[in-house]
Motif scaffolding. Sequence first.
Motif, PDB file in Angstrom:
ATOM      1  N   TYR A 167       0.817  -1.215   0.000  1.00 53.57           N
ATOM      2  CA  TYR A 167       0.000   0.000   0.000  1.00 53.57           C
ATOM      3  C   TYR A 167       0.851   1.266   0.000  1.00 53.57           C
ATOM      4  O   TYR A 167       0.470   2.296  -0.561  1.00 53.57           O
ATOM      5  N   ILE A 220      -3.823   4.846  -3.668  1.00 53.97           N
ATOM      6  CA  ILE A 220      -4.264   4.651  -2.287  1.00 53.97           C
ATOM      7  C   ILE A 220      -3.912   5.869  -1.439  1.00 53.97           C
ATOM      8  O   ILE A 220      -4.716   6.327  -0.615  1.00 53.97           O
ATOM      9  N   LEU A 255      -6.557   8.598  -2.441  1.00 51.46           N
ATOM     10  CA  LEU A 255      -7.937   8.387  -2.017  1.00 51.46           C
ATOM     11  C   LEU A 255      -8.089   8.281  -0.498  1.00 51.46           C
ATOM     12  O   LEU A 255      -9.107   8.712   0.054  1.00 51.46           O
ATOM     13  N   TYR A 256      -7.074   7.701   0.171  1.00 50.24           N
ATOM     14  CA  TYR A 256      -7.250   7.373   1.581  1.00 50.24           C
ATOM     15  C   TYR A 256      -6.161   7.923   2.501  1.00 50.24           C
ATOM     16  O   TYR A 256      -6.305   7.873   3.716  1.00 50.24           O
ATOM     17  N   SER A 305      -5.630  12.805   0.397  1.00 54.50           N
ATOM     18  CA  SER A 305      -7.081  12.772   0.329  1.00 54.50           C
ATOM     19  C   SER A 305      -7.740  14.128   0.581  1.00 54.50           C
ATOM     20  O   SER A 305      -8.879  14.344   0.156  1.00 54.50           O
ATOM     21  N   ASP A 357     -13.694  15.817  -2.614  1.00 54.00           N
ATOM     22  CA  ASP A 357     -12.713  15.813  -1.535  1.00 54.00           C
ATOM     23  C   ASP A 357     -12.881  17.084  -0.700  1.00 54.00           C
ATOM     24  O   ASP A 357     -13.761  17.910  -0.953  1.00 54.00           O
TER      25      ASP A 357
END
Length: 383
Positions: free
Chosen positions: A158, A164, A167-168, A172, A237
Amino acid sequence: MQRLVLSWCTVASLLAAREAVAACPAGVTWPAPDWPEARASGPTVEATDEYLFTRTGRDEDREGIRTDGVVMVHRGRIIYERYARGYAQHNRHLAWSVSKSFLNAMVGVGVGRGALTVDDSICDHYDAGAELCDVTVGDLLDWGSGIDWNEGYEDEAYYLSSVIAMLYGVGSGDMAAFVAAQGLAETPGRIYRYSSGDSVLLSAVLAGALGPDLADDYPWEFIFEPIGMTSAMFERDQAGTYVGSSYVYATPRDLARFGYLFLRDGCWNGEQLVPEGWVAASTQPNPSFQKGESYEHFLRDGDAVPGRHWWLNLPVPELAHDSRWPAAPPDTFAGLGHWGQTIFVIPSADLVLVRTADDRESGVFDQNRYLELALALAAEDSP
């Protein structure tokens, strides 16, 4: 409507080759307010049910084919619809990367209104930093920006994944700024590399081109409201950018409306919503991909040929690339999303197929078999 500005030289040949339905045709069935139905029956339906909805193993293990819902629209009527795993007709579903195809349409409307062109520098509409000013709107549509990006998912560590992180993780809060901060790894427009980062940055560029009067409402004004997608949601966002890579939600019936818009060449009930020619230009192999340089390094196993935020069934012999779905006609194109989300559009069969799912086990679901069954249902429905 203002003139569409396109730079793709092969649009005319694609239009000649495809058996697409004419734009704004007379006598076409439209879902107003809802889809008419002509449900299929018989052995092919039973085979389709068995393939799509037979559970293997325990659901909590997230193995096997895990279909949540399927809607098939032939000649403007629903011929097949079924739900499972707690979903029903009224439930929204996350579309994941099918959202990218929605973004394509929204950019198309913006181009048609004269707010931007595909040849604009992204710096004309978004403060991306001087290093990225050679990137064009078209480069982002191609996934050919050259921005340093790793589109890694569950099969990679990850901490190596740009998507990733966007988005997270650390990106983000302001996803477009995070993408722009990655800098260039390649010359813009030279190499195709699938990138959710390109899509999110494109969303911010579009909002900048539209200005404050439309930046908040354009998904509804441009697409959702005109085609009756009353269930549609589009997440933003913290900076206010619509997450054009991933976060459109809608019911399968409403996702089918979007596929039907592209089946009808951007026309809806007599009105040309997406500029004439945009669908054809978006559903040919994109310019960055066609250059072929180092494309194999970035083309993931099993990918279809990339259009502009759509995926194609066209073979590209000069790049040793066969049709992705041999059971389907070459004019087939699709919006594809993580864990099995799909909108297939097959103009020559007058067919739109929507599947929502949670396919966590890679390679279990056979899209070609699915298309084979759907085309058989459509053939049985033909007058």
